[in-house]
Design a protein around this motif. Structure first.
Motif, short mmCIF file in Angstrom:
data_model
loop_
_atom_site.label_atom_id
_atom_site.label_comp_id
_atom_site.label_asym_id
_atom_site.label_seq_id
_atom_site.Cartn_x
_atom_site.Cartn_y
_atom_site.Cartn_z
N LEU A 164 0.86 -1.19 0.00
CA LEU A 164 0.00 0.00 0.00
C LEU A 164 0.89 1.24 0.00
CD1 LEU A 164 -2.72 -1.08 2.60
CD2 LEU A 164 -2.96 -0.92 0.13
N ILE A 165 0.40 2.31 -0.60
CA ILE A 165 1.14 3.57 -0.65
C ILE A 165 0.18 4.70 -0.24
CG2 ILE A 165 2.74 2.80 -2.44
CD1 ILE A 165 0.95 4.44 -4.43
N VAL A 166 0.70 5.92 -0.15
CA VAL A 166 -0.17 7.06 0.20
C VAL A 166 -0.27 8.02 -0.98
CG1 VAL A 166 -0.64 8.82 1.95
CG2 VAL A 166 0.99 7.00 2.44
N ALA A 167 -1.50 8.45 -1.25
CA ALA A 167 -1.72 9.51 -2.25
C ALA A 167 -1.94 10.81 -1.48
CB ALA A 167 -2.95 9.17 -3.10
N LEU A 168 -1.14 11.83 -1.81
CA LEU A 168 -1.21 13.11 -1.09
C LEU A 168 -1.42 14.25 -2.10
CD1 LEU A 168 2.13 12.13 0.32
CD2 LEU A 168 0.43 12.83 2.00
N PRO A 169 -2.02 15.36 -1.64
CA PRO A 169 -2.09 16.52 -2.54
C PRO A 169 -0.66 17.00 -2.82
CG PRO A 169 -3.45 16.84 -0.57
CD PRO A 169 -2.62 15.63 -0.33
N SER A 170 -0.32 17.25 -4.09
CA SER A 170 1.06 17.72 -4.32
C SER A 170 1.21 19.08 -3.63
CB SER A 170 1.37 17.78 -5.82
OG SER A 170 0.34 18.42 -6.49
N GLY A 171 2.37 19.30 -3.09
CA GLY A 171 2.58 20.54 -2.32
C GLY A 171 2.29 20.34 -0.84
N GLY A 231 -9.60 12.07 -6.77
CA GLY A 231 -10.04 13.43 -7.15
C GLY A 231 -10.04 14.36 -5.94
N LEU A 232 -10.52 13.85 -4.80
CA LEU A 232 -10.57 14.68 -3.59
C LEU A 232 -9.17 14.92 -3.02
CD1 LEU A 232 -13.80 13.31 -1.89
CD2 LEU A 232 -13.46 15.52 -2.99
N VAL A 233 -8.28 13.92 -3.19
CA VAL A 233 -6.88 14.14 -2.79
C VAL A 233 -6.32 15.30 -3.63
CG1 VAL A 233 -4.55 13.17 -2.80
CG2 VAL A 233 -6.46 11.78 -1.99
N ALA A 234 -6.56 15.25 -4.94
CA ALA A 234 -6.06 16.32 -5.84
C ALA A 234 -6.62 17.68 -5.41
CB ALA A 234 -6.47 16.01 -7.28
N VAL A 239 -5.91 12.71 2.43
CA VAL A 239 -4.95 11.76 1.85
C VAL A 239 -5.66 10.41 1.71
CG1 VAL A 239 -3.02 12.95 2.98
CG2 VAL A 239 -4.04 10.94 4.08
N ALA A 240 -5.14 9.56 0.86
CA ALA A 240 -5.75 8.22 0.70
C ALA A 240 -4.66 7.17 0.69
CB ALA A 240 -6.55 8.16 -0.60
N ASN A 253 -1.58 17.27 -9.52
CA ASN A 253 -1.91 17.62 -8.13
C ASN A 253 -1.95 16.44 -7.16
OD1 ASN A 253 -2.22 20.31 -8.97
ND2 ASN A 253 -4.36 19.91 -9.53
N VAL A 254 -1.50 15.27 -7.60
CA VAL A 254 -1.44 14.13 -6.67
C VAL A 254 -0.01 13.58 -6.65
CG1 VAL A 254 -2.28 11.80 -6.14
CG2 VAL A 254 -3.86 13.50 -7.04
N ALA A 255 0.52 13.40 -5.44
CA ALA A 255 1.85 12.80 -5.29
C ALA A 255 1.69 11.47 -4.56
CB ALA A 255 2.75 13.74 -4.49
N TYR A 256 2.47 10.47 -4.93
CA TYR A 256 2.40 9.16 -4.26
C TYR A 256 3.69 8.94 -3.49
CZ TYR A 256 -1.47 8.31 -7.51
OH TYR A 256 -2.65 8.39 -8.21
N ARG A 257 3.55 8.41 -2.27
CA ARG A 257 4.73 8.08 -1.45
C ARG A 257 4.59 6.66 -0.91
NH1 ARG A 257 6.15 11.65 -3.83
NH2 ARG A 257 6.91 13.71 -3.20
#
Ligand code: BEZ
Length: 304
Positions: A164-171, A231-234, A239-240, A253-257
């Motif tokens: 599993l990874i995390v989707a975050l708003p970029s920035g 879409g809401l993360v963007a 975060v998701a 607008n979405v970054a993955y970590r």
């Protein structure tokens, strides 16, 4: 005792009247009464209270009614499942959860089509729970899902455990470095989970990885599906936590970590009707393993 006796008894129990039950069954009333009498004789118990109007079931009758309904439903299910097994030699209908579409599913299907060009492949996006129902109803032949739900009519093969990874708003401050994150880093965030229904779902799997560490983000937002979560993360709403393959869904607008937590994984499962070992399914399973071999993904091989 035959299935016919069960059908007759269920009709009588539901109509609470022999005349109406006979009409529903398209038979005359005297043979219906005789069949119910034979059933009571065979069982050695009364199922219907003598002389009751409208007709009432005895305690044994109520018990028999519940189990007869269950057996009839199982027989109907067996019929549709068998009909489907008999038909799938030239087609393969697949149910899949959305996240698999951003990962290996397209590759697997391309590979399968190259090897078996005459097989018609169809796709249905659905949750794991919907896949189990669709398998039993015969609308799909194989489901690719994520929830480990038990069902006596379904054979489930865990293909692999995906990180599993995390989707975050970029920035977002947590996205500023390329470093992996820990679930603990997400505690002050709004966690967007999906799908809201039917449960259990991938949403419960995500909550489960937090609760295994006895933690929970301070705010949870439930949404209908993966695309809405991303879409809401963007939009900066939260975060998701998503399967690694979702990185294939490139979005502004979405970054993955990555996540450092070793237990933060989600299974990819191959579900089929129990004892369905048709050639198309065996070929599909072998194609998946061939794609894994090529991609260097480790797995435990099973056969149908
Ligand atoms: C996978 O990502 O491992 C996968 C996706 C769809 C079908 C089979 C496997």
């Amino acid at each position: 005792m035959e299935l016919r006796h069960l059908r007759y008894f269920v009709a009588v129990a539901e109509e609470k009247n022999f005349t109406r039950a006979a009409k529903r069954l398209f038979i005359a009333q005297p043979p219906l009464s005789r069949q119910i009498q034979q059933l009571e004789e065979e069982l050695g118990v009364e199922l219907i209270e003598k002389g009751s109007r409208p007709l009432r079931l005895t305690e044994a009758g109520t018990f028999f009614h519940a189990h007869a309904q269950e057996l009839l439903a199982k027989a109907a299910e067996l019929k549709t499942m068998t009909q489907r097994v008999g038909k799938i030699d030239r087609s393969l209908s697949m149910g899949f959860v959305a996240s698999t579409l951003y990962g290996l599913l397209p590759d697997i299907v391309r590979h399968f089509r190259e090897q078996y060009p005459t097989v018609e492949v169809t796709f249905h996006e659905m949750t794991t729970m919907q896949q189990l129902k669709a398998l039993k109803e015969g609308t799909i032949d194989v489901g690719f899902g994520r929830v480990k739900s038990e069902d006596p009519n379904i054979r489930r093969i865990v293909l692999r455990e995906e990180r599993l990874i995390v989707a975050l708003p970029s920035g977002h401050p947590l996205a500023l470095s390329e470093n992996s994150l820990s679930l603990v880093d997400l505690l002050m965030e709004t966690l967007i989970i999906y799908p809201k229904a039917p449960r259990p779902s991938f949403a419960d799997q995500v909550l489960g990885v937090f609760s295994e560490r006895s933690i929970l983000p301070h705010k949870i937002m439930e949404v209908r599906e993966l695309q809405i979560a991303i879409g809401l993360v963007a939009a900066g709403e939260g975060v998701a936590v998503v399967p690694d393959s979702v990185q294939g869904m490139k979005r502004n607008n979405v970054a993955y970590r990555a996540l450092t937590d070793r237990h933060a994984v989600s299974p990819v499962m191959f579900s089929v009707r129990k004892m369905d070992t048709s050639e198309e399914l065996r070929n599909m399973l072998n194609t998946i393993y061939a794609v894994y071999d090529r991609a260097g993904i480790s797995y435990i091989r099973e056969s149908l």
